[in-house]
Design a protein around this motif. Structure first.
Motif, short mmCIF file in Angstrom:
data_model
loop_
_atom_site.label_atom_id
_atom_site.label_comp_id
_atom_site.label_asym_id
_atom_site.label_seq_id
_atom_site.Cartn_x
_atom_site.Cartn_y
_atom_site.Cartn_z
N ILE A 1 0.81 -1.78 0.10
CA ILE A 1 0.24 0.15 -0.23
C ILE A 1 0.58 1.30 0.38
CG2 ILE A 1 -1.33 1.12 1.09
CD1 ILE A 1 -2.61 -1.55 2.35
N SER A 2 0.69 1.74 -1.32
CA SER A 2 2.02 3.08 -1.22
C SER A 2 1.00 3.88 -0.64
CB SER A 2 2.20 3.25 -2.30
OG SER A 2 1.22 3.55 -3.68
N ASN A 3 0.00 3.96 -0.46
CA ASN A 3 -0.95 5.51 -0.17
C ASN A 3 -2.27 4.99 -0.05
OD1 ASN A 3 -2.31 8.09 -0.25
ND2 ASN A 3 -0.04 8.76 -1.42
N THR B 1 -7.50 4.08 -2.19
CA THR B 1 -6.27 3.92 -1.95
C THR B 1 -5.30 3.11 -2.98
OG1 THR B 1 -6.96 3.17 0.79
CG2 THR B 1 -5.23 1.49 -0.47
N GLU B 2 -4.15 3.70 -2.93
CA GLU B 2 -3.00 3.25 -3.94
C GLU B 2 -1.84 2.17 -4.18
OE1 GLU B 2 -0.77 6.95 -5.49
OE2 GLU B 2 -3.13 7.67 -5.53
N GLY B 3 -1.32 1.54 -4.60
CA GLY B 3 -0.52 -0.38 -4.99
C GLY B 3 -0.49 -0.92 -5.18
N TRP B 4 -0.22 -2.47 -4.99
CA TRP B 4 -0.65 -3.53 -5.71
C TRP B 4 -0.77 -4.79 -4.96
CZ3 TRP B 4 3.29 0.64 -5.81
CH2 TRP B 4 3.82 1.01 -7.45
N VAL B 5 -1.01 -5.40 -5.50
CA VAL B 5 -1.00 -6.94 -5.12
C VAL B 5 -0.25 -7.97 -5.92
CG1 VAL B 5 -3.85 -7.18 -6.10
CG2 VAL B 5 -2.77 -8.94 -4.47
#
Lengths: 292, 292
Positions: free
Chosen positions: A52-54, A90-94
């Protein structure tokens, strides 16, 4: 059925990595179809990594709620029951990786088995670590969508890096020494760090003991109980390791190596090396079959 | 002789990577002892990689002189005779890797064998590529000197990345098709790129042909001669690949997947999938043994 031609062309063996080496998407991409909410579920043979970057929210893992924040890394092994309520935007990756590919990476490396078999939620407070995770997830995401040559090779490379970074977050606890108090192990670790910083000065055991605020007798006892080796032998082994590296990989003369390792002359160093390895430095160099 | 204790502790098998996994140093570190000049020499079983971030000079490789400049990457396989005259204060790294470890990385990956067996001197004009090389060499250098847990694992990771980046610099020339003109191969590559960008719209062969400024008949002929597959099958295979990825890795319904892949309805998509794979989408998902 025909094989997938672009993979054949790229010279990678697609059979082994079918239907894909891994899957990655932004948290947003899937969340917007589910109002940022995922009911508790589990994956039988998939390991998931979130960054989760943000943003944030909450994650429910095996019936316990945890808060999610910026710069959080999560590692969720197969069969862990997990559900999410992400904050909108929410920003980020899975990243989703089949267990079998993870096994290929971990292999016999004892150091990785424990960290990777556990659920991990970690808040990255260190900016360097944050940037490294973002770099890894971003790179995987770009490679994943691009279908370029070397795709699977590169996906594997960055996944390896990710696993390495995750393992570094776990306290250093080797299987070998699990019956030895953590405090003693940490102490020996500190001693080893000091050796690594200072071995080129050929400091004495007494000098190391002083810098660790401990008597030489105590240092001897702790070192032997944890590593089954005396402090002076540990110091010598570090010098020998470096000597072997320089003999194998560089064109430095024996005299230059002696000087670099803190010995007063080449004769003294050669005798030391022979005593420790049953070989002269020149013989060791020849045996590595390297002509520089 | 005792083993090297810090490696035992770190849980890595030091026996296999002795005296060290690789060697790295700044060009300066060794050059200042030799007035920035290295007479022609060769290494029997070591592969060397140089990155010049700043400075230059000349390199003599197998009796031919080449100019060295900023942002140059060099790959020098074993037994290549090479000598240097660096400009004073040249910055960069030299990485030395035993051939056996390079073989472990390359393995059976045909795509890597050719690039890595050749001498390469390449000027990185692309800033992104420059930054990636600097990042890799800097990371390897830091890990090499730090003696931290995961040292050899991490050295391997970044070395893999380096090999991948080097291979990307070579024109795409698969062994399989070496008797087919490069122009045809490039053309099919462009077709594949277009498919990859547009497959979610389910464009027709005629539409792809038009965007490539070619007749459908010609596209068919070139595609079959290079890949031994018709354009329409190539397009369909890309959709099937994505369908399998989504079925395996996501919780999307069949209807959602149909929509994402540009099919007008789920029934049409399911029939297409069954026809191409001899399985219904739901059966394929079950067979991957994943419960979401």
């Amino acid at each position: 059925m025909n094989k997938i031609p672009n993979y054949i062309l790229y010279g990678e063996n697609e059979d082994e990595i079918f239907p894909d080496y891994l899957h990655i998407e932004s948290i947003r991409a899937r969340s917007i179809h589910h109002a940022w909410n995922f009911k508790p579920h589990q994956h039988h043979n998939l390991h998931q990594f979130f960054y989760i970057s943000n943003g944030g929210g909450t994650v429910l893992i095996d019936k316990i709620n945890y808060e999610l924040n910026d710069n959080q890394i999560m590692s969720i092994p197969p069969l862990t029951v997990h559900g999410f309520q992400f904050s909108p935007n929410t920003e980020g990756w899975v990243l989703t990786l089949p267990q079998q590919f993870l096994q290929d990476i971990i292999g016999e490396i004892a150091f990785l088995i424990k960290p990777i078999s556990q659920t991990l939620i970690h808040n990255c407070t260190n900016e360097r670590m944050q940037n490294e995770f973002i770099y890894i997830f971003k790179s995987i995401s770009e490679i994943h969508s691009a279908n370029q040559p070397m795709r699977n090779f590169n996906l594997r490379c960055y996944t390896n890096l990710l696993i390495g970074k995750l393992a570094e977050m776990f306290p250093f606890a080797p299987e070998l020494n699990q019956n030895i108090p953590q405090q003693k192990q940490n102490f020996v670790q500190e001693f080893q760090n000091k050796i690594n910083e200072n071995y080129k000065q050929r400091l004495s055991v007494a000098q190391y003991a002083k810098s660790l605020n401990i008597t030489p007798t105590h240092l001897n006892r702790v070192c032997k109980s944890v590593l089954n080796i005396s402090p002076s032998n540990l110091i010598d082994e570090r010098s020998i390791l470096e000597a072997k590296r320089l003999l194998s990989y560089t064109a430095l003369s024996i005299a230059e190596i002696s000087y670099e390792l803190g010995f007063c002359d080449a004769a003294h160093f050669s005798k030391f090396f022979l005593n420790k390895t049953q070989q002269k430095p020149s013989a060791f160099r020849e045996n590595t079959l390297i002509n520089v």
